[in-house]
Design an enzyme around this catalytic site. Structure first.
Site, short mmCIF file in Angstrom:
data_model
loop_
_atom_site.label_atom_id
_atom_site.label_comp_id
_atom_site.label_asym_id
_atom_site.label_seq_id
_atom_site.Cartn_x
_atom_site.Cartn_y
_atom_site.Cartn_z
N ARG A 192 57.09 41.78 21.20
CA ARG A 192 57.08 42.55 20.52
C ARG A 192 57.32 42.58 19.06
NH1 ARG A 192 60.73 44.59 24.29
NH2 ARG A 192 62.35 44.43 23.33
N ASP A 247 64.68 33.84 28.83
CA ASP A 247 65.75 34.53 28.27
C ASP A 247 66.13 33.48 27.85
OD1 ASP A 247 68.25 35.94 28.04
OD2 ASP A 247 68.01 36.37 30.04
N VAL A 248 66.95 33.58 26.50
CA VAL A 248 67.49 32.70 25.54
C VAL A 248 69.26 32.81 25.56
CG1 VAL A 248 66.19 33.12 23.12
CG2 VAL A 248 68.52 34.59 23.79
N ASN A 294 64.20 34.39 17.13
CA ASN A 294 64.49 35.33 16.55
C ASN A 294 65.04 36.83 17.53
OD1 ASN A 294 62.39 38.07 15.55
ND2 ASN A 294 62.36 38.22 17.31
N TYR A 315 76.85 44.01 16.68
CA TYR A 315 75.02 43.14 15.69
C TYR A 315 75.80 42.61 14.93
CZ TYR A 315 71.13 43.26 14.09
OH TYR A 315 69.79 43.18 13.74
N LYS A 324 75.50 38.29 14.20
CA LYS A 324 74.27 38.05 13.24
C LYS A 324 75.06 37.51 11.96
CE LYS A 324 70.89 39.93 14.53
NZ LYS A 324 69.68 38.79 14.60
N THR A 338 60.25 48.41 13.63
CA THR A 338 59.70 47.79 15.41
C THR A 338 60.95 48.40 15.87
OG1 THR A 338 61.88 46.56 15.48
CG2 THR A 338 59.74 45.34 13.96
N THR A 393 63.50 49.01 16.45
CA THR A 393 64.01 51.01 14.49
C THR A 393 63.57 51.86 15.29
OG1 THR A 393 62.70 50.03 13.42
CG2 THR A 393 64.58 49.32 12.58
P1 NAP Z 1 62.40 44.59 19.06
O1 NAP Z 1 61.52 45.25 18.86
O2 NAP Z 1 63.46 44.80 20.03
O3 NAP Z 1 63.07 43.42 19.58
C1 NAP Z 1 63.13 42.48 20.27
C2 NAP Z 1 61.95 41.11 21.33
O4 NAP Z 1 63.73 40.35 21.87
C3 NAP Z 1 61.56 41.59 21.82
O5 NAP Z 1 60.85 40.49 22.04
C4 NAP Z 1 62.34 41.43 23.56
O6 NAP Z 1 61.91 40.38 24.71
C5 NAP Z 1 63.26 39.33 22.93
N1 NAP Z 1 63.81 39.83 23.63
C6 NAP Z 1 65.36 40.77 23.94
N2 NAP Z 1 66.41 40.46 25.14
C7 NAP Z 1 65.66 39.08 24.67
C8 NAP Z 1 66.72 37.43 25.81
N3 NAP Z 1 67.88 37.72 26.21
N4 NAP Z 1 65.64 37.26 25.63
C9 NAP Z 1 64.74 36.89 25.33
N5 NAP Z 1 63.51 38.18 24.12
C10 NAP Z 1 64.69 38.67 24.71
O7 NAP Z 1 63.46 43.65 17.43
P2 NAP Z 1 62.75 43.32 16.37
O8 NAP Z 1 63.02 44.98 15.05
O9 NAP Z 1 61.44 42.75 16.61
O10 NAP Z 1 63.72 42.54 16.02
C11 NAP Z 1 63.59 41.23 15.91
C12 NAP Z 1 65.02 40.44 15.46
O11 NAP Z 1 65.35 40.53 13.92
C13 NAP Z 1 66.23 40.87 16.18
O12 NAP Z 1 66.78 39.33 16.02
C14 NAP Z 1 66.90 41.84 15.34
O13 NAP Z 1 68.13 41.34 15.53
C15 NAP Z 1 65.98 40.75 13.53
N6 NAP Z 1 66.11 42.47 12.83
C16 NAP Z 1 65.30 43.00 13.20
C17 NAP Z 1 65.23 44.09 12.00
C18 NAP Z 1 65.06 45.60 12.41
O14 NAP Z 1 64.72 46.37 11.29
N7 NAP Z 1 63.35 45.74 12.75
C19 NAP Z 1 65.87 43.87 10.81
C20 NAP Z 1 67.13 42.58 10.66
C21 NAP Z 1 66.96 42.17 11.78
P3 NAP Z 1 61.69 41.14 26.09
O15 NAP Z 1 63.23 42.55 26.18
O16 NAP Z 1 60.95 41.63 26.15
O17 NAP Z 1 62.37 40.11 26.48
#
Ligand code: NAP
Length: 242
Positions: free
Chosen positions: A16, A57-58, A84, A149, A153, A184, A187
């Protein structure tokens, strides 16, 4: 010609949000994409055609070995890795429990290291590759709370520079990608007041879209960024420029 034609790319956290968009845009740009997350393949049925799925699982050493061995066996190489997958907790340092700290470190920081550790031997053997580590604006700047977090990061940012320098003459490039506030599921699940505050502090005055991050990842994974390593690509609507 598509920007990632002929490349084999592994994307973590691709079920996602940003990771899913990266997998889809990479596939559109001609890459063979191995999208991964913790779910089973069936959970992932609606993802775009031409995208493979592997459970990963990373934080698991065994999962990384299984997936990367399989990718190299079937495709002969791994050209790009996008680390990611990420999770967040919101507690400040003095309220954070040790289990939550360990969980966030295991996914965001250890997971990123394990991914690099798994692909680098193959990238060395094939003469190069590109690693994209997803950090955040919170890898450089801070808001109150979310201590673990921010810590992880920031670690992703400096770990990327370390590996970039170590392998600068091996053809392996490593860069970090720093999204601002992106709409996403992560958020969407946050406190509305927190979201409104971060958007209000974003000069462009709106959330970013996952695809706006995915195109940055395309640039870093592609040969277009061939002289770029150890760098930070910030895509944040102007947030860090203030
Ligand atoms: P998200 O919608 O919550 O998606 C997170 C993804 O990580 C999901 O596919 C989830 O899949 C996977 N995940 C969680 N734990 C995992 C694990 N142990 N092993 C493998 N996969 C795992 O988050 P997002 O907003 O897309 O964020 C993606 C990245 O961008 C993250 O690193 C986040 O910190 C970074 N980021 C996001 C934002 C923002 O505003 N959204 C801003 C800055 C940085 P499953 O749960 O299905 O495993």
């Amino acid at each position: 010609m598509p920007r990632l034609a002929g490349k084999v790319a592994v994307v973590t956290g691709a079920s996602r949000g940003i990771g899913r968009s990266i997998a889809e845009v990479f596939a559109r740009e001609g890459a063979t994409v191995i999208a991964t997350s913790r779910g089973k393949a069936g959970d992932y049925a609606e993802i775009g055609s031409g995208i493979e799925y592997q459970q990963l699982d990373v934080s698991s050493v065994d999962d990384w070995a299984r997936v990367v061995d399989d990718v190299v066996t079937r495709h002969g190489r791994v050209d790009a890795l996008v680390n990611n997958a990420g999770i967040i907790t919101y507690e400040p340092a003095h309220e954070l429990g040790i289990d939550d700290w360990n969980r966030v470190v295991a996914v965001n920081q250890t997971g990123t290291w394990l991914g690099m550790r798994a692909v680098i031997p193959h990238m060395l053997a094939q003469g190069g590759g590109s690693i994209v580590n997803v950090s955040s604006i919170w890898g450089s700047a801070a808001v109150a709370g979310a201590h673990a977090y921010h810590a992880t990061k920031g670690a992703v940012r400096t770990m990327s520079k370390n590996v970039a320098i170590t392998h600068a003459r091996d053809g392996i490039r490593v860069n970090s990608l720093h999204p601002g506030f992106i709409a996403t599921p992560l958020t969407d699940a946050q406190d509305e007041d927190v979201n409104a505050y971060v958007v209000s502090q974003t000069p462009m005055g709106r959330p970013g879209l996952p695809e706006e991050i995915a195109y940055g990842a395309v640039y870093l994974a592609s040969d277009e960024s061939s002289f770029m390593t150890g760098s930070e690509l910030v895509i944040d609507g102007g947030y860090l420029a203030q």
